[in-house]
Design an enzyme around this catalytic site. Structure first.
Site, PDB file in Angstrom:
ATOM      1  N   GLY A 152     -34.285 -41.290  -2.750  1.00  0.00           N
ATOM      2  CA  GLY A 152     -34.630 -40.517  -1.507  1.00  0.00           C
ATOM      3  C   GLY A 152     -33.552 -40.101  -0.706  1.00  0.00           C
ATOM      4  O   GLY A 152     -33.850 -39.798   0.501  1.00  0.00           O
ATOM      5  N   SER A 163     -31.941 -37.111  -4.708  1.00  0.00           N
ATOM      6  CA  SER A 163     -33.297 -37.112  -3.916  1.00  0.00           C
ATOM      7  C   SER A 163     -34.406 -37.579  -4.639  1.00  0.00           C
ATOM      8  O   SER A 163     -35.624 -37.882  -4.207  1.00  0.00           O
ATOM      9  CB  SER A 163     -33.697 -35.721  -3.286  1.00  0.00           C
ATOM     10  OG  SER A 163     -33.767 -34.872  -4.660  1.00  0.00           O
ATOM     11  N   CYS A 164     -34.231 -37.908  -6.093  1.00  0.00           N
ATOM     12  CA  CYS A 164     -35.263 -38.566  -6.765  1.00  0.00           C
ATOM     13  C   CYS A 164     -35.393 -39.930  -6.375  1.00  0.00           C
ATOM     14  O   CYS A 164     -34.544 -40.578  -5.788  1.00  0.00           O
ATOM     15  CB  CYS A 164     -34.519 -38.644  -8.288  1.00  0.00           C
ATOM     16  SG  CYS A 164     -34.714 -37.025  -9.010  1.00  0.00           S
ATOM     17  N   ILE A 165     -36.274 -40.632  -6.850  1.00  0.00           N
ATOM     18  CA  ILE A 165     -36.609 -42.003  -6.566  1.00  0.00           C
ATOM     19  C   ILE A 165     -37.028 -42.719  -7.558  1.00  0.00           C
ATOM     20  O   ILE A 165     -37.887 -42.600  -8.468  1.00  0.00           O
ATOM     21  CB  ILE A 165     -37.788 -42.255  -5.473  1.00  0.00           C
ATOM     22  CG1 ILE A 165     -37.427 -41.641  -4.147  1.00  0.00           C
ATOM     23  CG2 ILE A 165     -38.243 -43.732  -5.121  1.00  0.00           C
ATOM     24  CD1 ILE A 165     -38.489 -41.760  -2.767  1.00  0.00           C
ATOM     25  N   ILE A 194     -38.905 -40.703 -10.439  1.00  0.00           N
ATOM     26  CA  ILE A 194     -39.722 -39.686  -9.822  1.00  0.00           C
ATOM     27  C   ILE A 194     -38.715 -38.349  -9.356  1.00  0.00           C
ATOM     28  O   ILE A 194     -37.899 -38.692  -8.825  1.00  0.00           O
ATOM     29  CB  ILE A 194     -40.287 -40.274  -8.667  1.00  0.00           C
ATOM     30  CG1 ILE A 194     -41.392 -41.189  -9.116  1.00  0.00           C
ATOM     31  CG2 ILE A 194     -41.427 -39.190  -8.019  1.00  0.00           C
ATOM     32  CD1 ILE A 194     -42.630 -40.946 -10.139  1.00  0.00           C
TER      33      ILE A 194
END
Length: 168
Positions: A101, A35-37, A54
Protein backbone atom coordinates in the site's frame (compact mmCIF):
# COMPACT_ATOMS: atom_id res chain seq x y z
CA UNK A 1 14.06 -12.86 6.34
CA UNK A 2 14.81 -15.65 8.69
CA UNK A 3 16.42 -18.51 6.94
CA UNK A 4 13.92 -21.03 5.60
CA UNK A 5 14.99 -24.65 5.43
CA UNK A 6 17.91 -24.99 2.98
CA UNK A 7 15.79 -27.03 0.59
CA UNK A 8 12.70 -24.75 0.82
CA UNK A 9 10.89 -24.14 -2.45
CA UNK A 10 10.05 -20.49 -3.01
CA UNK A 11 6.60 -20.10 -4.49
CA UNK A 12 6.33 -16.69 -6.15
CA UNK A 13 2.87 -15.14 -5.82
CA UNK A 14 2.68 -12.55 -8.58
CA UNK A 15 0.26 -9.68 -9.08
CA UNK A 16 -3.29 -10.99 -9.07
CA UNK A 17 -2.22 -14.43 -7.91
CA UNK A 18 -2.99 -16.51 -4.85
CA UNK A 19 -1.26 -19.54 -3.33
CA UNK A 20 -2.31 -21.96 -0.61
CA UNK A 21 0.14 -24.36 1.02
CA UNK A 22 0.25 -27.03 3.70
CA UNK A 23 3.80 -27.91 2.72
CA UNK A 24 6.40 -27.00 5.37
CA UNK A 25 9.03 -27.19 2.63
CA UNK A 26 7.58 -24.18 0.80
CA UNK A 27 7.86 -20.44 1.34
CA UNK A 28 5.19 -18.22 -0.26
CA UNK A 29 6.62 -14.89 -1.49
CA UNK A 30 5.03 -11.73 -2.90
CA UNK A 31 7.75 -9.58 -4.46
CA UNK A 32 7.42 -5.96 -5.53
CA UNK A 33 4.57 -4.82 -3.30
CA UNK A 34 4.44 -1.12 -4.15
CA UNK A 35 0.86 0.13 -4.06
CA UNK A 36 -0.16 -3.55 -4.18
CA UNK A 37 -0.92 -5.34 -0.94
CA UNK A 38 0.08 -8.83 0.10
CA UNK A 39 -2.17 -10.63 2.56
CA UNK A 40 -0.96 -13.72 4.39
CA UNK A 41 -3.24 -16.03 6.33
CA UNK A 42 -2.38 -18.93 8.58
CA UNK A 43 -4.52 -21.38 10.51
CA UNK A 44 -2.21 -22.72 13.24
CA UNK A 45 -4.43 -25.70 14.00
CA UNK A 46 -4.96 -26.89 10.40
CA UNK A 47 -1.46 -25.68 9.45
CA UNK A 48 -2.75 -24.10 6.25
CA UNK A 49 -1.04 -21.00 4.83
CA UNK A 50 -2.22 -18.64 2.12
CA UNK A 51 -0.94 -15.55 0.35
CA UNK A 52 -2.67 -13.24 -2.13
CA UNK A 53 -1.15 -10.32 -4.09
CA UNK A 54 -3.81 -7.61 -4.55
CA UNK A 55 -3.42 -4.92 -7.23
CA UNK A 56 -6.58 -2.80 -7.01
CA UNK A 57 -9.25 -1.99 -4.41
CA UNK A 58 -12.34 -3.32 -6.18
CA UNK A 59 -13.53 -5.22 -9.19
CA UNK A 60 -16.41 -2.90 -10.13
CA UNK A 61 -16.48 -2.45 -13.87
CA UNK A 62 -13.29 -4.45 -14.38
CA UNK A 63 -13.54 -6.99 -17.17
CA UNK A 64 -10.67 -9.14 -15.92
CA UNK A 65 -12.54 -10.02 -12.69
CA UNK A 66 -13.62 -13.38 -14.05
CA UNK A 67 -10.10 -14.26 -15.19
CA UNK A 68 -8.15 -12.87 -12.23
CA UNK A 69 -10.29 -12.43 -9.12
CA UNK A 70 -7.17 -12.29 -6.91
CA UNK A 71 -6.24 -9.00 -8.60
CA UNK A 72 -8.88 -7.08 -6.59
CA UNK A 73 -9.36 -6.63 -2.83
CA UNK A 74 -13.03 -7.57 -2.84
CA UNK A 75 -12.89 -10.71 -4.96
CA UNK A 76 -9.32 -11.64 -3.96
CA UNK A 77 -10.00 -11.79 -0.23
CA UNK A 78 -13.21 -13.74 -0.82
CA UNK A 79 -11.26 -16.21 -2.97
CA UNK A 80 -8.50 -16.46 -0.35
CA UNK A 81 -11.07 -17.30 2.35
CA UNK A 82 -12.73 -19.85 0.07
CA UNK A 83 -9.46 -21.59 -0.80
CA UNK A 84 -8.25 -21.54 2.82
CA UNK A 85 -11.45 -23.19 4.09
CA UNK A 86 -11.42 -25.70 1.21
CA UNK A 87 -7.95 -26.70 2.46
CA UNK A 88 -9.17 -27.25 6.01
CA UNK A 89 -8.72 -23.82 7.61
CA UNK A 90 -11.36 -22.21 9.81
CA UNK A 91 -11.80 -18.47 9.20
CA UNK A 92 -12.13 -17.51 12.88
CA UNK A 93 -8.73 -19.11 13.60
CA UNK A 94 -6.86 -17.30 10.83
CA UNK A 95 -3.89 -15.14 11.70
CA UNK A 96 -3.84 -12.41 9.04
CA UNK A 97 -0.94 -10.12 8.20
CA UNK A 98 -0.77 -7.45 5.49
CA UNK A 99 1.93 -5.36 3.86
CA UNK A 100 2.20 -2.91 0.98
CA UNK A 101 0.00 0.00 0.00
CA UNK A 102 2.89 2.39 -0.57
CA UNK A 103 2.77 5.61 -2.59
CA UNK A 104 5.40 4.67 -5.17
CA UNK A 105 4.19 6.79 -8.11
CA UNK A 106 5.90 9.98 -6.93
CA UNK A 107 4.44 12.91 -4.98
CA UNK A 108 2.25 14.36 -7.76
CA UNK A 109 0.64 11.07 -8.75
CA UNK A 110 0.47 9.74 -5.19
CA UNK A 111 -1.91 12.52 -4.17
CA UNK A 112 -3.93 12.19 -7.36
CA UNK A 113 -4.50 8.43 -7.44
CA UNK A 114 -3.92 7.25 -3.84
CA UNK A 115 -3.92 3.63 -5.04
CA UNK A 116 -1.95 2.31 -2.06
CA UNK A 117 -4.16 4.13 0.41
CA UNK A 118 -7.34 2.98 -1.34
CA UNK A 119 -6.04 -0.59 -1.43
CA UNK A 120 -5.32 -0.52 2.31
CA UNK A 121 -8.82 0.73 3.13
CA UNK A 122 -10.45 -1.84 0.83
CA UNK A 123 -8.41 -4.67 2.37
CA UNK A 124 -9.31 -3.71 5.93
CA UNK A 125 -13.01 -3.38 5.04
CA UNK A 126 -13.16 -6.74 3.25
CA UNK A 127 -11.32 -8.54 6.04
CA UNK A 128 -13.77 -6.99 8.51
CA UNK A 129 -16.66 -8.49 6.52
CA UNK A 130 -15.09 -11.89 7.16
CA UNK A 131 -14.74 -11.07 10.88
CA UNK A 132 -10.97 -10.67 10.64
CA UNK A 133 -8.59 -8.03 11.93
CA UNK A 134 -4.94 -8.13 10.86
CA UNK A 135 -2.57 -9.28 13.60
CA UNK A 136 0.29 -7.46 11.87
CA UNK A 137 0.48 -4.66 9.32
CA UNK A 138 3.15 -2.76 7.44
CA UNK A 139 1.21 -0.36 5.21
CA UNK A 140 1.85 2.98 3.50
CA UNK A 141 5.06 4.88 3.14
CA UNK A 142 6.93 5.30 -0.13
CA UNK A 143 8.98 2.11 -0.41
CA UNK A 144 8.10 -1.20 -2.02
CA UNK A 145 8.21 -4.38 0.01
CA UNK A 146 8.55 -8.14 -0.18
CA UNK A 147 6.26 -10.31 1.94
CA UNK A 148 7.25 -13.86 2.83
CA UNK A 149 4.99 -16.48 4.48
CA UNK A 150 6.49 -19.65 5.99
CA UNK A 151 3.91 -22.48 6.13
CA UNK A 152 6.23 -24.53 8.39
CA UNK A 153 5.96 -21.99 11.21
CA UNK A 154 3.13 -19.64 10.23
CA UNK A 155 5.52 -16.72 10.45
CA UNK A 156 5.29 -13.80 8.02
CA UNK A 157 8.17 -11.45 7.28
CA UNK A 158 8.39 -8.15 5.42
CA UNK A 159 11.38 -6.24 4.12
CA UNK A 160 12.26 -3.38 1.83
CA UNK A 161 15.28 -3.25 -0.45
CA UNK A 162 17.06 -1.04 2.11
CA UNK A 163 15.99 -2.71 5.34
CA UNK A 164 16.36 -6.08 7.01
CA UNK A 165 13.37 -8.38 7.38
CA UNK A 166 11.03 -7.96 10.29
CA UNK A 167 8.41 -10.37 11.50
CA UNK A 168 4.89 -9.04 11.35
Amino acid sequence: MTAPPPDARRVSVGIGQLAISKDPGEVLVAYGLGSCIGISCYDPQARVAGLVHILLPNSEGKRSEDREPARFADTGIDLLMSRMTASGAVVRRLVVKVAGGAAVLGPANAEKFKIGERNAEAIKERLKRHGLTPAGMDLGGTKGRTLEMHPATGKTFVRTAASPAIEL
